[in-house]
Write a protein that holds these residues in place. Structure first.
Motif, PDB file in Angstrom:
ATOM      1  N   VAL A 166     -26.228  51.069   2.617  1.00 22.58           N
ATOM      2  CA  VAL A 166     -26.006  52.514   2.721  1.00 22.58           C
ATOM      3  C   VAL A 166     -24.514  52.820   2.644  1.00 22.58           C
ATOM      4  CG1 VAL A 166     -26.277  54.519   4.228  1.00 22.58           C
ATOM      5  CG2 VAL A 166     -28.081  52.804   4.118  1.00 22.58           C
ATOM      6  N   LEU A 167     -24.186  53.865   1.912  1.00 22.89           N
ATOM      7  CA  LEU A 167     -22.820  54.373   1.858  1.00 22.89           C
ATOM      8  C   LEU A 167     -22.755  55.607   2.752  1.00 22.89           C
ATOM      9  CD1 LEU A 167     -20.594  53.140   0.040  1.00 22.89           C
ATOM     10  CD2 LEU A 167     -20.850  55.123  -1.439  1.00 22.89           C
ATOM     11  N   VAL A 168     -21.894  55.583   3.766  1.00 24.86           N
ATOM     12  CA  VAL A 168     -21.733  56.727   4.666  1.00 24.86           C
ATOM     13  C   VAL A 168     -20.483  57.506   4.266  1.00 24.86           C
ATOM     14  CG1 VAL A 168     -21.489  57.508   7.045  1.00 24.86           C
ATOM     15  CG2 VAL A 168     -22.873  55.488   6.546  1.00 24.86           C
ATOM     16  N   TYR A 169     -20.707  58.716   3.777  1.00 23.78           N
ATOM     17  CA  TYR A 169     -19.622  59.623   3.387  1.00 23.78           C
ATOM     18  C   TYR A 169     -19.451  60.598   4.546  1.00 23.78           C
ATOM     19  CZ  TYR A 169     -17.354  63.337   0.507  1.00 23.78           C
ATOM     20  OH  TYR A 169     -16.508  64.292  -0.020  1.00 23.78           O
ATOM     21  N   VAL A 178     -15.192  56.708   4.447  1.00 23.10           N
ATOM     22  CA  VAL A 178     -16.305  56.262   3.615  1.00 23.10           C
ATOM     23  C   VAL A 178     -16.531  54.791   3.925  1.00 23.10           C
ATOM     24  CG1 VAL A 178     -14.773  55.843   1.644  1.00 23.10           C
ATOM     25  CG2 VAL A 178     -17.248  56.081   1.291  1.00 23.10           C
ATOM     26  N   THR A 179     -17.767  54.437   4.217  1.00 20.52           N
ATOM     27  CA  THR A 179     -18.080  53.102   4.712  1.00 20.52           C
ATOM     28  C   THR A 179     -19.360  52.589   4.078  1.00 20.52           C
ATOM     29  OG1 THR A 179     -17.056  53.662   6.826  1.00 20.52           O
ATOM     30  CG2 THR A 179     -18.458  51.724   6.797  1.00 20.52           C
ATOM     31  N   MET A 180     -19.349  51.329   3.623  1.00 25.75           N
ATOM     32  CA  MET A 180     -20.562  50.682   3.140  1.00 25.75           C
ATOM     33  C   MET A 180     -21.142  49.839   4.271  1.00 25.75           C
ATOM     34  SD  MET A 180     -21.198  48.088  -0.077  1.00 25.75           S
ATOM     35  CE  MET A 180     -21.137  49.350  -1.356  1.00 25.75           C
ATOM     36  N   SER A 302     -23.652  47.200  -5.451  1.00 30.03           N
ATOM     37  CA  SER A 302     -24.519  48.376  -5.549  1.00 30.03           C
ATOM     38  C   SER A 302     -24.917  48.815  -4.147  1.00 30.03           C
ATOM     39  CB  SER A 302     -25.774  48.058  -6.373  1.00 30.03           C
ATOM     40  OG  SER A 302     -26.548  47.059  -5.721  1.00 30.03           O
ATOM     41  N   PHE A 303     -25.498  50.001  -4.070  1.00 32.18           N
ATOM     42  CA  PHE A 303     -25.975  50.521  -2.784  1.00 32.18           C
ATOM     43  C   PHE A 303     -27.246  51.317  -3.032  1.00 32.18           C
ATOM     44  CE2 PHE A 303     -22.611  53.160  -4.538  1.00 32.18           C
ATOM     45  CZ  PHE A 303     -23.204  54.414  -4.608  1.00 32.18           C
ATOM     46  N   ASP A 304     -28.038  51.499  -1.968  1.00 34.22           N
ATOM     47  CA  ASP A 304     -29.340  52.153  -2.100  1.00 34.22           C
ATOM     48  C   ASP A 304     -29.297  53.645  -1.812  1.00 34.22           C
ATOM     49  OD1 ASP A 304     -30.822  49.683  -2.596  1.00 34.22           O
ATOM     50  OD2 ASP A 304     -30.325  49.181  -0.527  1.00 34.22           O
ATOM     51  N   GLU A 305     -28.439  54.054  -0.879  1.00 32.06           N
ATOM     52  CA  GLU A 305     -28.398  55.460  -0.474  1.00 32.06           C
ATOM     53  C   GLU A 305     -26.976  55.870  -0.119  1.00 32.06           C
ATOM     54  OE1 GLU A 305     -32.829  55.940   1.575  1.00 32.06           O
ATOM     55  OE2 GLU A 305     -31.032  55.932   2.823  1.00 32.06           O
ATOM     56  N   ILE A 306     -26.730  57.180  -0.230  1.00 32.64           N
ATOM     57  CA  ILE A 306     -25.488  57.765   0.284  1.00 32.64           C
ATOM     58  C   ILE A 306     -25.873  58.766   1.366  1.00 32.64           C
ATOM     59  CG2 ILE A 306     -23.483  59.202  -0.214  1.00 32.64           C
ATOM     60  CD1 ILE A 306     -23.326  58.074  -2.951  1.00 32.64           C
TER      61      ILE A 306
END
Length: 551
Positions: A166-169, A178-180, A302-306
């Motif tokens: 998850v990418l946290v914006y 911004v954190t993965m 890659s990431f699954d969600e933002i």
């Protein structure tokens, strides 16, 4: 078992939560029955007022009101003068904490002592220490300081069993992170973080304020700078926040500005607002790209969600640029409350898990540290854990499933690099980083250096933090945060070895150890930041806090 509350000490709004008997986070409303409290402090004579009333009085008494103090945490040059007294950022923040705590105590009918407080992931040592001191000045036992995106991920992970990256914006009122994060059922692992703690919704407001002042001049022909008038400036700040919220729902926002008897009516469109703030929005995307490059170095490509958190992430322009840039539909995840709820869950997990480990230790006769290690390595008998969890549930009132779910491992990373000043082959001062940004914490690293001269009497170790990921960086990019002196034996030759060890714990506290190889002389120190309230000032702030009524 101690109940630990979670506090999101925000730039523009703050929030407090706890965990109920089902293991669910619950926000505690304030005395005004609002779920979030403006982080605004109004000095009303000998009393201090925090929240909506303070915000309302900012127009009438701008010189008695403090806003956005979070941006000054860890800044030794910041003071707010009132009534002949100077207030550091930590003390002003303590008033916000006291308001949250007092209202929660009245609401719940219980005393609150233990808290977890959040801070931006990009906060350095000074800012984190200042945040902790704010809690101590308020009379609280600060169990941990955790990163806001990590807290949001903890809250998010409660309802999801599927493994996801998850990418946290996180765009708040005054900061951007911004954190993965790799979210699993039994662990939350931070991969990389980036951001800017001087970029947030306030900057969008400031762009609007500048535009409104410019339009006033154009419409009225009045060449005076209306922003030089404190009351008018404060009025425009409040107006800008309302306009921003209106434009998140509608395409236009009509406003009226009054100054010295002259009125200007202005219509601001969402398109114009987006034009005014495009550069700010683009900065968040650039910071995301920088973070993704760092993540790729760790094989996360890659990431699954933002997830969008932070109140300012509600602006439609945020969702639009992310969809266009990354071809993914972002999720708006509880923008105002996720961080506070995650902090409460983190504190609750600490408390329940500690109790669970203690019960297992009593049952098996094994050392507590050995039990923790066995749980982490999943080498412990599940029946023993089940029996201990049942006893904790019976004694605390929490459900068995909630107690068992408390054992979630949270792995964080450091948001800065830490190193020492040394000399390169060209005899030029450089920074040699021992701990590299985005390394997992806790982290420990030792490097061997050599003395620069024959018969050198001492080594002055200058400790530096910087925002680069290279091993060796130009000294101009470093910020000195402390120093330590190692006295050397006599008659040492040039290049005599000195081993320097950096050890960083989960909260970002840095410990230094240096040993010279001949007589094994050693120094050890924890970095005591120079940019936070301390000594006499700290004791005076604590004492003064006891005698100030906060409402």
């Amino acid at each position: 078992m101690n109940e630990i509350f979670g506090i999101d000490l925000g730039t523009t709004y703050s929030c407090i939560s706890y965990v109920d008997e089902y293991g669910r986070p619950v926000v505690v409303p304030n005395a005004e029955n609002e779920r979030i409290t403006p982080s605004v402090v109004f000095f009303d004579g000998d009393n201090v007022i925090v929240g909506d009333v303070a915000k309302e009085n900012s127009k009438m008494y701008p010189e008695d009101v403090v806003s956005f103090v979070k941006r000054s945490m860890g800044d030794e040059n910041f003071y707010f003068e009132h009534g002949g007294k100077n207030y550091h950022a930590e003390e002003i923040s303590s008033f916000i904490l006291r308001k949250l705590i007092s209202d929660a105590e009245n609401n719940l009918g219980q005393k609150i002592n233990d808290v977890v407080i959040t801070c931006p992931a990009y906060f350095g040592i000074n800012e984190r220490e200042a945040t902790k001191l704010a809690g101590e000045i308020a009379g609280l036992n600060v169990k941990a300081i955790i990163n806001e995106p990590t807290a949001a991920a903890v809250a998010y992970g409660v309802d999801y069993d599927k493994d996801k990256v998850v990418l946290v914006y996180d765009l708040g009122g005054g900061t951007f992170d911004v954190t993965m994060i790799d979210v699993k059922k039994d662990s939350i692992k931070v991969i990389c973080t980036g951001g800017d703690h001087n970029l947030g919704g306030k900057d969008w407001d400031d762009a609007l304020i500048a535009y409104m002042a410019e339009q006033y001049k154009e419409i009225t022909g009045n060449d005076k700078d209306i922003l030089e008038d404190p009351e008018t400036c404060q009025e425009l700040q409040l107006l800008a926040e309302r306009v921003k919220k209106t434009l998140s729902q509608r395409e236009k926002a009509p406003i009226s500005i009054n100054y010295e008897g002259e009125r200007a009516k202005i219509e601001i469109t969402r398109q114009k607002f987006n034009e005014l703030t495009y550069d700010l929005l683009q900065r968040t995307v650039n910071l995301m790209d920088d973070m993704l490059k760092e993540a790729a170095k760790k094989n996360y490509t890659s990431f699954d969600e933002i997830l969008l958190v932070g109140g300012s992430s509600r602006m439609p322009q945020v969702e639009e640029i992310i969809k266009n840039k990354y071809n993914i539909e972002p999720k708006v995840f509880d923008p105002d409350e996720a961080v506070s709820k995650g902090a409460a869950l983190y504190g609750w997990k600490l408390s329940v898990n500690d109790e669970l480990v203690r019960r297992i230790s009593e049952e098996t006769g094994k050392d507590i540290e050995d039990i923790k290690k066995s749980i982490d390595e999943k080498s412990i008998d599940e029946n023993v854990v089940e029996a201990a969890a049942k006893r904790v549930a019976d004694d605390t009132g929490y459900t068995l499933s909630a107690v068992k779910a408390s054992n979630v491992k949270v792995v964080n990373v450091v948001s800065k690099s830490f190193g020492v000043v040394t000399y390169n082959n060209e005899e030029k001062e450089v920074v040699y980083n021992l701990i590299i940004k985005n390394s997992e914490v806790p982290y420990e690293f030792t490097e061997r250096f050599g003395t620069r001269e024959e018969n050198q009497e001492n080594v002055m170790i200058k400790i530096v933090e910087d925002e680069l990921s290279d091993k060796i960086v130009d000294i101009a990019y470093g910020n000195e945060i402390g120093e330590a002196e190692l006295v050397l034996p006599e008659n040492l030759p040039k290049n005599s070895p000195v081993d320097i060890t950096f050890k960083l714990n989960e909260e970002g506290r840095l410990e230094i150890k240096a040993i010279e190889a001949v007589e094994k002389r050693e120094i050890s120190t924890s970095i005591e930041t120079s940019s936070v309230i301390k000594g006499k000032d700290l004791e005076e702030a604590k004492e003064r806090n006891k005698n100030i009524e906060v409402s």
